[in-house]
Design an enzyme around this catalytic site. Structure first.
Site, mmCIF file in Angstrom:
data_model
loop_
_atom_site.group_PDB
_atom_site.id
_atom_site.type_symbol
_atom_site.label_atom_id
_atom_site.label_comp_id
_atom_site.label_asym_id
_atom_site.label_seq_id
_atom_site.Cartn_x
_atom_site.Cartn_y
_atom_site.Cartn_z
ATOM 1 N N ASP A 54 2.301 -0.860 8.113
ATOM 2 C CA ASP A 54 1.430 0.577 7.247
ATOM 3 C C ASP A 54 0.102 0.067 7.634
ATOM 4 O O ASP A 54 -0.451 -0.816 7.661
ATOM 5 C CB ASP A 54 2.018 -0.247 6.049
ATOM 6 N N TYR A 59 -8.673 2.094 6.522
ATOM 7 C CA TYR A 59 -8.653 1.136 7.000
ATOM 8 C C TYR A 59 -9.199 1.231 7.968
ATOM 9 O O TYR A 59 -9.261 1.705 8.946
ATOM 10 C CB TYR A 59 -7.271 0.360 6.837
ATOM 11 N N LYS A 85 -1.333 6.897 4.816
ATOM 12 C CA LYS A 85 -1.968 7.278 3.596
ATOM 13 C C LYS A 85 -2.439 8.667 3.645
ATOM 14 O O LYS A 85 -2.948 8.792 4.518
ATOM 15 C CB LYS A 85 -2.722 6.492 3.034
#
Length: 343
Positions: A54, A59, A85
């Site tokens: 994930d 990030y 995401k």
């Protein structure tokens, strides 16, 4: 349990390994992570049997997606599941063209110690969701992205701006863009990736969700999702990926190290509960982090657990905690003392 045990996502037609790798630490969360360590961490996860990775544009402001793509492009895609995401675009300041007011600032953005030189822009609209998907494909270079999570939508995160962002996701076509990607076979499924239980409950009334990632709300310290979300998700076959199971560090903390809860210093009540949990786990010879990592899988709504690591050693430790035998007596004792609720 073994990390490689497969857990089906009924609606998405996929299966996840019981343990997944979360890549926020590889983006430089709390401390910089050297390139060699980041690569070794992903390698250790694959060697351990983990087949769910994930990530997110957030990030490391793109760094984690680059790292994931660099490593997984050379892997056989069979059995690998990659989730990322949408909801943040990466922008740069240019002379005469400042970033829009939607540039991201929220309680969960802790800063990135060796992130890339971009700024986040929240945008949940139809066009932005499609662009975010394209951008993630570019950054990773992967032939497919399996799952998309709408990142950090919710009242706690956005405050006064929530209504604007929720409108973009719903009436503004954000969910419609995700449904089109799924219908075209470009993704297997979508849902939310949030720290807020209520956002998922509301979203289930707005869109046909497949799987959601919930961070920090079904843990040894915070069971708030147990009644508000889990029964509803189970009834609708909306699988839940549980992240933040160490509540941003406090449940793994030892000695006098910094004890963070929800990305800030833990308040006294949380510290006291963490110490009570530690005492119970010690009485049964179980490391507290082992109980924390395994706890969410006691509920049938949980599809898998994702944990972050910043080195191969940390990853291997997480695997050992996940596979640590835990006697039923510990769970019963925690329930009887009111420290956790029965699943």
């Amino acid at each position: 349990m073994k990390v490689s045990d497969m857990r089906p996502l009924k609606r998405a037609g996929l299966a996840l390994t019981a343990l997944g790798l979360g890549t926020a630490p590889l983006g430089g969360l709390y401390a910089p992570v050297a390139l060699a360590d980041a690569r070794a961490t992903i390698d250790a996860a694959l060697a351990a049997g983990i087949r769910h990775v994930d990530t997110a544009p957030m990030y490391g402001l793109g760094r984690a997606e680059h790292l994931v793509g660099e490593r997984l492009r050379e892997e056989d895609p069979a059995g690998l599941v990659v989730s990322t995401k949408v909801g943040r675009l990466m922008g740069v300041e240019r002379p005469g063209r400042p970033l829009p007011p939607e540039a991201a600032r929220n309680a969960f953005d802790s800063g990135w110690h060796n992130g890339l030189s971009f700024r986040e822009i929240f945008d949940y609209s139809y066009d932005a969701i499609l662009r975010s998907y394209d951008d993630s494909r570019q950054r990773t270079g992967l032939s497919k992205l399996d799952l998309l999570f709408v990142h950090d939508i919710g009242r706690v995160t956005h405050g006064e701006a929530h209504a604007h962002h929720w409108n973009a996701l719903t009436r503004g076509g954000g969910f419609r863009a995700l449904a089109e990607l799924r219908a075209a076979g470009l993704i297997a499924g979508f849902g939310l990736g949030v720290n807020e239980t209520g956002a998922i409950v509301e979203a289930m009334e707005e869109a046909d969700l497949d799987v959601c990632l919930l961070a920090g709300r079904y843990t040894l310290l915070d069971g708030s999702a147990a009644q508000a979300l889990l029964p509803k998700a189970l009834a609708r076959d909306v699988a839940l990926v549980m992240g933040g199971v160490l509540n941003s560090g406090i449940l793994a903390a030892t000695g006098s190290g910094r004890r963070t809860y929800d990305y800030v210093d833990a308040p006294p009540a949380i510290l006291a509960k963490a110490e009570a949990l530690e005492a119970e786990c010690r009485a049964f010879g179980v490391p507290r982090p082992a109980a924390a990592i395994q706890f969410p899988l006691r509920h049938p709504a949980t599809a898998n657990v994702v944990v972050g690591a910043r080195s191969a050693a940390e990853l291997r430790q997480a695997v050992a905690w996940f596979e640590q035998p835990i006697p039923d007596g510990l769970w019963r004792s925690l329930e009887n003392k009111g420290l956790i609720a029965a699943p």
